[in-house]
Write an enzyme that holds these catalytic residues in place. Structure first.
Site, PDB file in Angstrom:
ATOM      1  N   LYS A  54       5.997  47.549  18.648  1.00  0.00           N
ATOM      2  CA  LYS A  54       7.005  47.717  17.596  1.00  0.00           C
ATOM      3  C   LYS A  54       8.116  48.657  18.069  1.00  0.00           C
ATOM      4  O   LYS A  54       9.298  48.384  17.862  1.00  0.00           O
ATOM      5  CB  LYS A  54       6.344  48.248  16.316  1.00  0.00           C
ATOM      6  CG  LYS A  54       5.526  47.170  15.612  1.00  0.00           C
ATOM      7  CD  LYS A  54       4.538  47.712  14.592  1.00  0.00           C
ATOM      8  CE  LYS A  54       3.679  46.582  14.043  1.00  0.00           C
ATOM      9  NZ  LYS A  54       2.558  47.041  13.206  1.00  0.00           N
ATOM     10  N   GLN A  98       0.740  52.766  10.429  1.00  0.00           N
ATOM     11  CA  GLN A  98      -0.056  51.701  11.063  1.00  0.00           C
ATOM     12  C   GLN A  98      -1.468  51.648  10.445  1.00  0.00           C
ATOM     13  O   GLN A  98      -2.153  52.659  10.365  1.00  0.00           O
ATOM     14  CB  GLN A  98      -0.143  51.955  12.579  1.00  0.00           C
ATOM     15  CG  GLN A  98      -0.903  50.901  13.357  1.00  0.00           C
ATOM     16  CD  GLN A  98      -0.234  49.523  13.351  1.00  0.00           C
ATOM     17  OE1 GLN A  98       0.986  49.411  13.438  1.00  0.00           O
ATOM     18  NE2 GLN A  98      -1.036  48.476  13.230  1.00  0.00           N
ATOM     19  N   ASP A 121       7.091  47.995   5.527  1.00  0.00           N
ATOM     20  CA  ASP A 121       6.027  46.998   5.458  1.00  0.00           C
ATOM     21  C   ASP A 121       5.923  46.357   4.070  1.00  0.00           C
ATOM     22  O   ASP A 121       5.128  45.448   3.864  1.00  0.00           O
ATOM     23  CB  ASP A 121       4.693  47.676   5.817  1.00  0.00           C
ATOM     24  CG  ASP A 121       3.977  46.958   6.932  1.00  0.00           C
ATOM     25  OD1 ASP A 121       4.457  45.892   7.363  1.00  0.00           O
ATOM     26  OD2 ASP A 121       2.922  47.465   7.371  1.00  0.00           O
TER      27      ASP A 121
END
Ligand code: NAP
Length: 302
Positions: A54, A98, A121
Site C-alpha cells: 500500500k 491494518q 477503508d
C-alpha cells in the site's frame, strides 16, 4: 467456453496512472498532495506485506506516506494515541488501520476512533450508515474494487491490454441480474450487498448457516465469493455464463496463494472470472488510493 480473465493487476495500474496525473495537476494548482497514513500493529507477515504494498503504490501515485508500526503488545491507549495523531495531522487525508489486529485489541472500538472524513477503508460506523442510506462519503475498498471488476466483465474492453478508454470504465447495467454474495462480513460481504443494490442488482447473501447454498449460487448471474475457504466454489455452484469474482485469499501448505473458487473447474463454464492472485487484491489497493485522493479533494473544498 473460454472466459474473460479479469486482470485486476492491469486494471489497478490503469487507475493508478490516471490518479498520478490528477495528483500532479492538483500539486501544481495547490502545492499540496494527498497523505496516506497506515498503522500496523504486530508482526503478522501477510499484514506486513500488504502494508508495504500500500505504501509503495501510494508513493507511486505521488502521495505523502506516513507509516507507523506498533508491537503486538501495544495497548488500546497506544493505538488510540497514534490514530488521534493521524486525525489531527492536516497533511493526512486517509488513515488505514491494518486488520486483523492482535486478539487482545478491540477492533471495532479502535476503528470507531478514526475521523470518518479520513476513513480510507470506509469501515467507520458513520460511513457504513451512509452507505446503507445510499450516499456514502467513502466506500469500503474491496467491495468497490469488486464492482469495477464486474464492470470490466460487462464491458467489451479487452482485459489486460492497452489503456482504458478516455472516459474510463463504463458502468454496466445490473438491472435484472441476480448477484449472490457468499460471506456477510463487515469488511466485504455486507458493504458489497449495498453497492450491488445501488446498481439495481437483485441480491442474495449466503453464509455458513445457509441451506442449499450450491443451488442458490447456481442461480447467480454474478457470483462473488468472500469466505476464506480454498476452492469452496466448484463447477456445481456456478451457472453457465456467470461472472465470478473471487475475493478469497488463502495460503496453502506449499506457500502458494489460492482463492475461494476452484479456478480450473469453474473457468471453462463462466463468462468472466478473476484470478487469485492478481484479481481483487490489486483493485483493493487501487481503491484505497482513490478514497484517499477523494478525501484530499474534500478537505480542500471544505
Ligand atoms: P470473514 O470475516 O471471516 O467472513 C467470512 C464469511 O464467510 C462469513 O460471513 C462466513 O459465514 C462465511 N463462510 C465461512 N465458511 C463458509 C462456508 N463453508 N460456506 C458459506 N459461507 C461461509 O472474512 P472476510 O474478511 O470477509 O474475508 C473473506 C476472504 O476474503 C478471506 O480469504 C480474506 O483473506 C479475503 N479478503 C481479500 C481481500 C482482497 O483484497 N482480495 C480483502 C479482504 C478480504 P458466517 O458469517 O456464518 O460465519
Amino acid at each position: 467456453m473460454s472466459p474473460k480473465v479479469l486482470n485486476g493487476k492491469w486494471l489497478s495500474k490503469q487507475f493508478e496512472q490516471r490518479l498520478r496525473l490528477r495528483v500532479v495537476s492538483e500539486k501544481e494548482k495547490l502545492g499540496a498532495v494527498p497523505g496516506l497514513a497506515v498503522l500496523l500493529v504486530g508482526e503478522d507477515p501477510a499484514s506486513g506485506y500488504y502494508v508495504r504494498t500500500k505504501s509503495k503504490v501510494a508513493t507511486r501515485c505521488g502521495f505523502q506516506t506516513f507509516d507507523e508500526r506498533l508491537p503486538a503488545s501495544a495497548s488500546f491507549d497506544d493505538v488510540a494515541a497514534v490514530l488521534t495523531r493521524f486525525n489531527e495531522d492536516a497533511n493526512i487525508h486517509g488513515i488505514l488501520l491494518q486488520l486483523p489486529l492482535p486478539a487482545s485489541l478491540p477492533e471495532n472500538k479502535l476503528l470507531d476512533l478514526i475521523d470518518p472524513e479520513k476513513d480510507a477503508d470506509g469501515l467507520h460506523p458513520y460511513n457504513q450508515g451512509l452507505l446503507a442510506r445510499g450516499d456514502a462519503l467513502l466506500k469500503p475498498c474491496t467491495p468497490l474494487g469488486c464492482m469495477h471488476l464486474v464492470d470490466l466483465a460487462l464491458s467489451d474492453i479487452e482485459s489486460g491490454e492497452g489503456e482504458l478508454p478516455k472516459h474510463g470504465l463504463p458502468r454496466g447495467d445490473l438491472s435484472a441480474k441476480h448477484a449472490v454474495v457468499i460471506g456477510r462480513s463487515i469488511l466485504v460481504g455486507k458493504p458489497l450487498v449495498q453497492l450491488l443494490l445501488e446498481r439495481n442488482a437483485t441480491v442474495t447473501t449466503v453464509h455458513s448457516r445457509t441451506a442449499k447454498i450450491e443451488e442458490i449460487c447456481r442461480s447467480a448471474d454474478i457470483l462473488i465469493a468472500a469466505v476464506g475457504r480454498p476452492h469452496l466454489v466448484t463447477s456445481g455452484w456456478v451457472k453457465e455464463g456467470a461472472i465470478v469474482i473471487d475475493v478469497g485469499i488463502n495460503r496453502l501448505e506449499d506457500g502458494s496463494l489460492t482463492g475461494d473458487v476452484d479456478y480450473d473447474a469453474v473457468a471453462p463454464i463462466c463468462q468472466a472470472i478473476t484470478p487469485v492472485p492478481g484479481g481483487v487484491g490489486p483493485m483493493t489497493v487501487a481503491m484505497l488510493m482513490e478514497n484517499t485522493f477523494n478525501s484530499f479533494l474534500r478537505s480542500i473544498t471544505a
